[in-house]
Write an enzyme that holds these catalytic residues in place. Structure first.
Site, mmCIF file in Angstrom:
data_model
loop_
_atom_site.group_PDB
_atom_site.id
_atom_site.type_symbol
_atom_site.label_atom_id
_atom_site.label_comp_id
_atom_site.label_asym_id
_atom_site.label_seq_id
_atom_site.Cartn_x
_atom_site.Cartn_y
_atom_site.Cartn_z
ATOM 1 N N GLY A 13 60.937 51.477 92.933
ATOM 2 C CA GLY A 13 61.071 50.091 92.247
ATOM 3 C C GLY A 13 60.081 48.669 92.942
ATOM 4 N N THR A 15 57.456 47.639 92.750
ATOM 5 C CA THR A 15 56.652 46.729 91.440
ATOM 6 C C THR A 15 56.583 45.930 90.770
ATOM 7 O OG1 THR A 15 55.993 48.723 90.087
ATOM 8 C CG2 THR A 15 54.781 48.384 91.926
ATOM 9 N N LEU A 18 62.385 42.199 90.304
ATOM 10 C CA LEU A 18 63.548 41.987 91.193
ATOM 11 C C LEU A 18 62.459 42.059 92.622
ATOM 12 C CD1 LEU A 18 65.970 41.453 91.655
ATOM 13 C CD2 LEU A 18 66.209 43.587 92.576
ATOM 14 N N ALA A 19 61.969 42.698 92.912
ATOM 15 C CA ALA A 19 61.248 42.669 94.533
ATOM 16 C C ALA A 19 60.007 41.683 94.513
ATOM 17 C CB ALA A 19 60.908 44.228 93.762
ATOM 18 N N ARG A 47 56.316 54.186 90.805
ATOM 19 C CA ARG A 47 54.875 55.149 89.472
ATOM 20 C C ARG A 47 53.848 53.995 89.964
ATOM 21 N NH1 ARG A 47 58.305 56.916 84.368
ATOM 22 N NH2 ARG A 47 58.150 54.975 84.437
ATOM 23 N N ASP A 88 56.863 58.780 92.040
ATOM 24 C CA ASP A 88 58.121 59.442 90.756
ATOM 25 C C ASP A 88 59.135 59.574 91.154
ATOM 26 O OD1 ASP A 88 59.588 60.457 88.682
ATOM 27 O OD2 ASP A 88 57.948 60.722 86.936
ATOM 28 N N ASP A 180 75.966 42.840 95.079
ATOM 29 C CA ASP A 180 76.823 41.915 94.688
ATOM 30 C C ASP A 180 76.099 40.444 94.424
ATOM 31 O OD1 ASP A 180 78.669 39.541 92.105
ATOM 32 O OD2 ASP A 180 80.002 41.289 91.928
ATOM 33 N N HIS A 181 75.179 39.769 93.925
ATOM 34 C CA HIS A 181 74.482 38.428 95.007
ATOM 35 C C HIS A 181 75.459 37.472 94.179
ATOM 36 C CE1 HIS A 181 73.454 37.660 90.791
ATOM 37 N NE2 HIS A 181 73.100 36.595 91.271
ATOM 38 N N LYS A 185 76.653 33.570 97.689
ATOM 39 C CA LYS A 185 75.986 32.313 97.557
ATOM 40 C C LYS A 185 77.084 31.222 98.329
ATOM 41 C CE LYS A 185 75.074 33.128 92.767
ATOM 42 N NZ LYS A 185 73.855 32.832 92.335
ATOM 43 N N HIS A 243 81.143 40.167 89.642
ATOM 44 C CA HIS A 243 80.586 38.545 89.817
ATOM 45 C C HIS A 243 82.187 37.877 89.617
ATOM 46 C CE1 HIS A 243 77.060 39.477 89.311
ATOM 47 N NE2 HIS A 243 76.586 39.361 88.358
ATOM 48 N N LYS A 344 74.238 24.843 82.836
ATOM 49 C CA LYS A 344 74.814 26.461 84.186
ATOM 50 C C LYS A 344 75.081 25.159 85.732
ATOM 51 C CE LYS A 344 70.895 29.316 87.036
ATOM 52 N NZ LYS A 344 72.093 30.079 87.120
HETATM 53 P P1 NAD Z 1 61.818 46.618 86.638
HETATM 54 O O1 NAD Z 1 62.144 47.314 85.610
HETATM 55 O O2 NAD Z 1 60.736 45.062 86.769
HETATM 56 O O3 NAD Z 1 61.155 47.061 87.508
HETATM 57 C C1 NAD Z 1 61.656 48.667 87.406
HETATM 58 C C2 NAD Z 1 60.514 49.296 88.747
HETATM 59 O O4 NAD Z 1 60.773 50.694 88.475
HETATM 60 C C3 NAD Z 1 59.522 49.407 88.886
HETATM 61 O O5 NAD Z 1 58.807 49.505 90.248
HETATM 62 C C4 NAD Z 1 59.062 50.872 88.150
HETATM 63 O O6 NAD Z 1 57.491 51.374 88.908
HETATM 64 C C5 NAD Z 1 59.831 51.482 88.555
HETATM 65 N N1 NAD Z 1 60.285 52.766 87.619
HETATM 66 C C6 NAD Z 1 60.544 53.609 86.954
HETATM 67 N N2 NAD Z 1 60.586 54.558 86.950
HETATM 68 C C7 NAD Z 1 60.346 54.765 87.807
HETATM 69 C C8 NAD Z 1 60.307 56.282 88.597
HETATM 70 N N3 NAD Z 1 60.918 57.680 87.465
HETATM 71 N N4 NAD Z 1 59.949 56.910 89.829
HETATM 72 C C9 NAD Z 1 59.274 55.472 90.209
HETATM 73 N N5 NAD Z 1 59.809 54.492 90.176
HETATM 74 C C10 NAD Z 1 59.916 53.890 88.629
HETATM 75 O O7 NAD Z 1 63.240 46.224 86.862
HETATM 76 P P2 NAD Z 1 63.870 44.643 87.808
HETATM 77 O O8 NAD Z 1 64.184 43.873 86.271
HETATM 78 O O9 NAD Z 1 62.940 44.734 88.939
HETATM 79 O O10 NAD Z 1 64.965 45.217 88.330
HETATM 80 C C11 NAD Z 1 65.690 46.638 89.044
HETATM 81 C C12 NAD Z 1 67.122 47.155 89.177
HETATM 82 O O11 NAD Z 1 67.684 44.806 89.298
HETATM 83 C C13 NAD Z 1 67.696 47.350 88.447
HETATM 84 O O12 NAD Z 1 69.072 47.824 88.766
HETATM 85 C C14 NAD Z 1 68.312 46.025 87.566
HETATM 86 O O13 NAD Z 1 69.441 46.562 86.912
HETATM 87 C C15 NAD Z 1 68.460 45.374 88.625
HETATM 88 N N6 NAD Z 1 68.015 43.812 89.187
HETATM 89 C C16 NAD Z 1 67.363 43.499 88.805
HETATM 90 C C17 NAD Z 1 67.557 41.641 87.974
HETATM 91 C C18 NAD Z 1 66.317 40.544 87.923
HETATM 92 O O14 NAD Z 1 66.609 39.663 88.067
HETATM 93 N N7 NAD Z 1 65.549 41.051 87.401
HETATM 94 C C19 NAD Z 1 68.894 41.237 88.658
HETATM 95 C C20 NAD Z 1 70.175 41.624 88.695
HETATM 96 C C21 NAD Z 1 70.019 42.835 89.051
#
Ligand code: NAD
Length: 493
Positions: A13, A15, A18-19, A47, A88, A180-181, A185, A243, A344
Site C-alpha cells: 500500500g 502509494t 497513510l504511507a 498496484r 498485486d 495502535d497509534h 502518543k 484506543h 478536538k
Molecule cells: P489507501 O486506500 O489510501 O491506500 C491503499 C493502498 O493499497 C494503495 O497504495 C493501493 O494501491 C494499494 N492496494 C489496493 N489493492 C491492492 C492490491 N490488490 N495489491 C497491491 N496493492 C493494493 O488506504 P490508507 O488510507 O493509506 O490506509 C491503509 C491502511 O491504514 C488501512 O488498513 C487503514 O485502515 C489504515 N489506517 C489509515 C489511516 C489514514 O489516516 N489513512 C489511519 C489509520 C489506519
C-alpha cells in the site's frame, strides 16, 4: 549518539494515503535523528505502475508537505534508498519478482536479512499477504522478520481470530506488531512514568482513594471522506475497542515486574481479564450511543457524502467499565468518544474521593464544600498534567477554593517529541513490542465490545440525538448523573 538499526522496509500500500502522510515523513525523521544509518532500504509496493523515480518524487513531496523546513539535501540521500515495484498482492507470481529485489537490496545495503513488512492497505489483504510472504520465501533465515499491521484488526472477535490464525501461519506473536497509534502518543506513554515513578501517585491509585476515572477522546471533525469505512464500523469499533481499551488497560494495570514489553503485556492482559463483560441487559444500562445532527453550519451525519440517509451508525459512544479485582472493585471507568464534538482533544481525568469529613463545612460555610482532587492527564493537543487541590482563599475568614498545579510541555519539548508513527517505527526497528497491542489484549477487547455491538445491532436507535458542536447526547451526562457524578470536562467550563 543515536543507535543505528539496519532494515529493509517493505511498505504494502506504498502509494496510499497513510504511507504518504505519515509513514515516509516519520521514517525520514528517524533517518535525520541517525537511527537508520546507511544500512537501510525501502521498497514501496502497490498496484500503481510507478517507477523508482516517480516513487522518490512522491516521497520527497510528502517530506516537504510534512516538514517545510526539512534539510532537502538529506532528503535526497534518504530517497535514494527507495525503490518501487508494482505488485498485486493477490497474485502469487509477483512475489518471486519481489523476492529477487529484496535479496538484491539486502546485499547492496548490507542489511543482514532484517526485514520489516508494513501492511498499509485494506485489512482484507492482511492474512493473504502474510501467508504469501512465507510461502513465496520472502522471510529471511538469517535476520529478523517483523510484520506491522494497521488497524482495524477484525470487525468482531470471530473475524479477528480468523485473521490472527492466518497471521500466525507465517509469523509468531513476537514478530507481529499491531499498530495502535494512541500508544505512540507521548502522554499515553507517560501514564506509566506518572504511576510507577511517583510514590504518592501509585500509593493512592486504587479504590480506597479514587472515586472514578474518565477518559475522553473528542473529535471536532465529522466523518469527512471516510464514510465507506466508518459507516460500517462506528465509534464503538473504531475507537473504543482499540484506543480506549488500550488507555484504560494502562490506567488499570498492576505494576509490571520490569518495564519490558513482555512484563507490561502480562499486566495489561491481567487487567483486561478482570474487566467485567456485560450481559445484554447490563450493556443496555452501561453504554449509550449517539449520532450527530446538523447545526447552523454543519450537516447531519446522514447528510454527509456517501452516508445512507437512514444510517443507524454510532458517531458517539459513552460507557461505564468495571474491573472486578482488588484494586478497582467499585470504581467506574467512564469513557466517551465521538465525532463533531465541541473540540478536538484527548484527556484523562482521575477523580479522587473527597475527604471523609469536611471539617471546613461549618454552618456558615455549608455552600462551599470541598472539591474533589482531580489529576488530569492532557494527551492532546497539549501534553501535560494538572492536579486540582483545595487551598484556603487569601484573606479573612476560612474558605477553600480549588487551585491547580499545572505542567505543560513547552514548545521546545514538543518539537523534540516524536510523532506517534515515528516512535512506533523506531520501536519496530528495535524489536520493542511495548507499544503494540498483543493478540490477547485485542481478543479481550473484542469480547467486551461484541456484546454491546450485538445489542445495538438488534435495536433501532432514535438518531440523530446530538447537535454538532456539543459534547454528545444528554444520555451521556445521564450515565454519570445516575451515579451522582458528572464529567469533569463539560462545555460550560
Ligand atoms: P489507501 O486506500 O489510501 O491506500 C491503499 C493502498 O493499497 C494503495 O497504495 C493501493 O494501491 C494499494 N492496494 C489496493 N489493492 C491492492 C492490491 N490488490 N495489491 C497491491 N496493492 C493494493 O488506504 P490508507 O488510507 O493509506 O490506509 C491503509 C491502511 O491504514 C488501512 O488498513 C487503514 O485502515 C489504515 N489506517 C489509515 C489511516 C489514514 O489516516 N489513512 C489511519 C489509520 C489506519
Amino acid at each position: 549518539m543515536a543507535t543505528e538499526y539496519s532494515s529493509l522496509f517493505t511498505f504494502f500500500g506504498g502509494t496510499g494515503d497513510l504511507a504518504k502522510r505519515k509513514l515516509y515523513p516519520s521514517l525520514f525523521k528517524l533517518y535525520v535523528r541517525g537511527n537508520l544509518g546507511e544500512h537501510f532500504a525501502v521498497l514501496g509496493t502497490a498496484r500503481d505502475s510507478w517507477t523508482d523515480d516517480k516513487f522518490r518524487e512522491v516521497v520527497t513531496q510528502s517530506i516537504k508537505d510534512d516538514q517545510p523546513d526539512a534539510d532537502m539535501h538529506a532528503a535526497e540521500i534518504f530517497v535514494s534508498h527507495f525503490y518501487y515495484i508494482a505488485h498485486d498482492v493477490t497474485d502469487k507470481a509477483h512475489y518471486a519478482v519481489m523476492k529477487d529485489l529484496v535479496e538484491k537490496l539486502d546485499k547492496q545495503y548490507s542489511i543482514n536479512g532484517n526485514r520489516i513488512f508494513y501492511l498499509s492497505m485494506a485489512p482484507r489483504f492482511f492474512g493473504e499477504v502474510a501467508l504469501n510472504l512465507k510461502s513465496e520465501g520472502l522471510l529471511s533465515d538469517d535476520g529478523s522478520n517483523r510484520l506491522v499491521i494497521e488497524k482495524p484488526f477484525g470487525t468482531d472477535f470471530s473475524t479477528a481470530e480468523t485473521l490472527n490464525k492466518q497471521l500466525s501461519g507465517a509469523f509468531d506473536e513476537t514478530q507481529i506488531y499491531r499498530i495502535d497509534h494512541y500508544l505512540g502518543k507521548e502522554m499515553v506513554q507517560n501514564i506509566q512514568a506518572l504511576r510507577f515513578g511517583n510514590t504518592f501517585v501509585e500509593s493512592l491509585w486504587n479504590n480506597r482513594y479514587i472515586d472514578n476515572v474518565q477518559v475522553t477522546l473528542s473529535e471536532k471533525l465529522g466523518v469527512e471522506d471516510r464514510a465507506g469505512y466508518y459507516d460500517t464500523a462506528g465509534a464503538l469499533r473504531d475507537m473504543v475497542q482499540n484506543h480506549i481499551m488500550q488507555i484504560v488497560s494502562q490506567l488499570a494495570m498492576e505494576q509490571p515486574v520490569s518495564f519490558t514489553d513482555a512484563d507490561v503485556r502480562v499486566e495489561k492482559i491481567k487487567a483486561l481479564r478482570s474487566l467485567r463483560v456485560y450481559s445484554p441487559a447490563e450493556a443496555a444500562k452501561n453504554f449509550i450511543r449517539g449520532q450527530y445532527g446538523a447545526n447552523d453550519t454543519e450537516p447531519a451525519y446522514r447528510d454527509e457524502p456517501n452516508v445512507p440517509k437512514d444510517s443507524h451508525n454510532d458517531t458517539f459512544v459513552a460507557g461505564k467499565l468495571l474491573f472486578d479485582n482488588y484494586r478497582w472493585s467499585g470504581v467506574p471507568f467512564y469513557v466517551r468518544t465521538g465525532k463533531r464534538l465541541a473540540d478536538k482533544f484527548t484527556r484523562i481525568d482521575v477523580v479522587f474521593k473527597k475527604p471523609l469529613i469536611d471539617i471546613f463545612a461549618f454552618p456558615q460555610n455549608r455552600d462551599n464544600s470541598l472539591a474533589p482532587n482531580v489529576l488530569t492527564i492532557y494527551v492532546e493537543p497539549n501534553s501535560g498534567f494538572s492536579l486540582q487541590l483545595n487551598a484556603k482563599t487569601a484573606g479573612q475568614g476560612f474558605e477553600t477554593e480549588p487551585i491547580h498545579l499545572d505542567f505543560q510541555q513547552d514548545v521546545a519539548q514538543k518539537e523534540e517529541t516524536p510523532e506517534p508513527y515515528e516512535r512506533l517505527l523506531h520501536d519496530t526497528l528495535k524489536g520493542d513490542q511495548t507499544n503494540f497491542a498483543s493478540w490477547d489484549e485485542v481478543s479481550y477487547a473484542w469480547k467486551f465490545v461484541d456484546v454491546i455491538q450485538k445489542l445495538w445491532d438488534s435495536e433501532t436507535p432514535d438518531f440523530p440525538n446530538y447537535i454538532s458542536g456539543s459534547m454528545g447526547p444528554a444520555a451521556s451526562d445521564e450515565l454519570l448523573q445516575r451515579d451522582h457524578r458528572a464529567w469533569v470536562y463539560r462545555l460550560n467550563r
